[in-house]
Design a protein around this motif. Sequence first.
Motif, PDB file in Angstrom:
ATOM      1  N   LEU A   1       0.823  -1.211   0.000  1.00 12.34           N
ATOM      2  CA  LEU A   1       0.000   0.000   0.000  1.00 12.34           C
ATOM      3  C   LEU A   1       0.855   1.259   0.000  1.00 12.34           C
ATOM      4  O   LEU A   1       0.553   2.236  -0.696  1.00 12.34           O
TER       5      LEU A   1
ATOM      6  N   THR B   1      -1.459   7.712  -3.354  1.00 13.14           N
ATOM      7  CA  THR B   1      -2.737   7.708  -2.637  1.00 13.14           C
ATOM      8  C   THR B   1      -3.910   7.920  -3.578  1.00 13.14           C
ATOM      9  O   THR B   1      -4.964   7.280  -3.437  1.00 13.14           O
TER      10      THR B   1
ATOM     11  N   ILE C   1      -5.601   4.846  -5.240  1.00 19.11           N
ATOM     12  CA  ILE C   1      -6.212   3.814  -4.406  1.00 19.11           C
ATOM     13  C   ILE C   1      -7.729   3.992  -4.378  1.00 19.11           C
ATOM     14  O   ILE C   1      -8.231   5.078  -4.089  1.00 19.11           O
TER      15      ILE C   1
ATOM     16  N   GLN D   1     -11.718   2.396  -3.192  1.00 22.65           N
ATOM     17  CA  GLN D   1     -12.322   1.737  -2.035  1.00 22.65           C
ATOM     18  C   GLN D   1     -12.237   0.222  -2.159  1.00 22.65           C
ATOM     19  O   GLN D   1     -12.066  -0.491  -1.161  1.00 22.65           O
TER      20      GLN D   1
ATOM     21  N   HIS E   1      -9.852  -1.461  -3.334  1.00 23.49           N
ATOM     22  CA  HIS E   1      -8.519  -1.860  -2.878  1.00 23.49           C
ATOM     23  C   HIS E   1      -8.486  -1.962  -1.354  1.00 23.49           C
ATOM     24  O   HIS E   1      -7.955  -2.924  -0.790  1.00 23.49           O
ATOM     25  N   LEU E   2      -9.052  -0.956  -0.704  1.00 20.96           N
ATOM     26  CA  LEU E   2      -9.031  -0.924   0.753  1.00 20.96           C
ATOM     27  C   LEU E   2      -9.852  -2.067   1.345  1.00 20.96           C
ATOM     28  O   LEU E   2      -9.455  -2.676   2.345  1.00 20.96           O
ATOM     29  N   ASP E   3     -10.989  -2.361   0.732  1.00 23.15           N
ATOM     30  CA  ASP E   3     -11.799  -3.483   1.210  1.00 23.15           C
ATOM     31  C   ASP E   3     -11.038  -4.799   1.070  1.00 23.15           C
ATOM     32  O   ASP E   3     -11.024  -5.634   1.972  1.00 23.15           O
TER      33      ASP E   3
ATOM     34  N   ASN F   1       0.804  -4.184   4.731  1.00 25.11           N
ATOM     35  CA  ASN F   1      -0.492  -4.029   4.070  1.00 25.11           C
ATOM     36  C   ASN F   1      -0.289  -3.883   2.569  1.00 25.11           C
ATOM     37  O   ASN F   1       0.572  -3.104   2.134  1.00 25.11           O
TER      38      ASN F   1
ATOM     39  N   ILE G   1      -2.295  -4.083  -1.524  1.00 27.50           N
ATOM     40  CA  ILE G   1      -3.518  -4.119  -2.309  1.00 27.50           C
ATOM     41  C   ILE G   1      -3.324  -5.114  -3.457  1.00 27.50           C
ATOM     42  O   ILE G   1      -2.196  -5.395  -3.867  1.00 27.50           O
TER      43      ILE G   1
END
Length: 297
Positions: free
Chosen positions: A170, A175, A178, A180, A182-184, A197, A199
């Motif tokens: 990550l 930034t 990126i 959502q 990816h974050l999920d 962390n 992605i």
Amino acid sequence: MGINDIAFPHLGIYLENIPKSFSVFGFQIAFYGLIIGLGVICGVLMAVHIAKLEKMDSDIIWDFAIYAVIFSVIGARLYYVIFSWDLYKNNLLSIFNTRQGGLAIYGGVLGAFATLFVYCRIKKISPYQIGDCGVYGLVLGQIIGRWGNFFNREAFGSFTDSLFAMRLPLDAVRTKDIAQSHLDGMAQMASDGAVVNFIQVHPTFLYEGVWNLCLLLVMLFWHRHKKYHGQMCLVYLGGYGLGRFFVEGLRTDQLLIPHTQIAVSQVLAIVMFVFAVVLNAYIRFYLAKDLKKETQS
């Protein structure tokens, strides 16, 4: 995974410590720029090779290439800046900093074709045969240049767990790229005990590179069967436009038409495809009519 690692886990490929740059006598050289430069050199050599097959004076290609490269880079940067203006409006000097990427290939393509027609008008020569040589170099340069995106960890798509899924730490990506999804996905996979962390994304740079490689092979096969000067330009425009339309739909770093959610590259892609198909059909129709008249006379 370490901060500089890149992995394709479902393919069993784990690449460790892939840096974005390297140092020579204390000067940092970005792999992105190095690969773009390599793509330019190989592209020009390809165009020269095709010119020799066409029995053209290759010096014309070398001369044209100097201008085409300069204005393609300018066009690629301008295109990116125009459609990412919020990133640059408060710091105009940052427009000239390309070390972290920021070149849009469509701007380069537009710059190359504009240079072609201006150059040929000044030299009083037909642009179509030169264009038919140049597009081979253009697509080869794109194939090589996309690997600059690999080293920069950019031009990727939304979350995927497909066969070709690519894992990126990550902290190694911008930034703004990126999403959502990816974050999920990151939250779900980080719970499995990953040290860093990361992605998991569609490697759209790779998709486009493979598509362009297939397009180049089609163009090389079609070369001996072309019916008129300029046809290979249309094959390139149509083929690249078709592939880019679908690949662009997966990307999370799309450049949008201002005040809309429409990706400008998708619009240009479909316009290029339709233009190439319609114009080729139109030209072939009139070529057939002329051939029929010659046969009857």
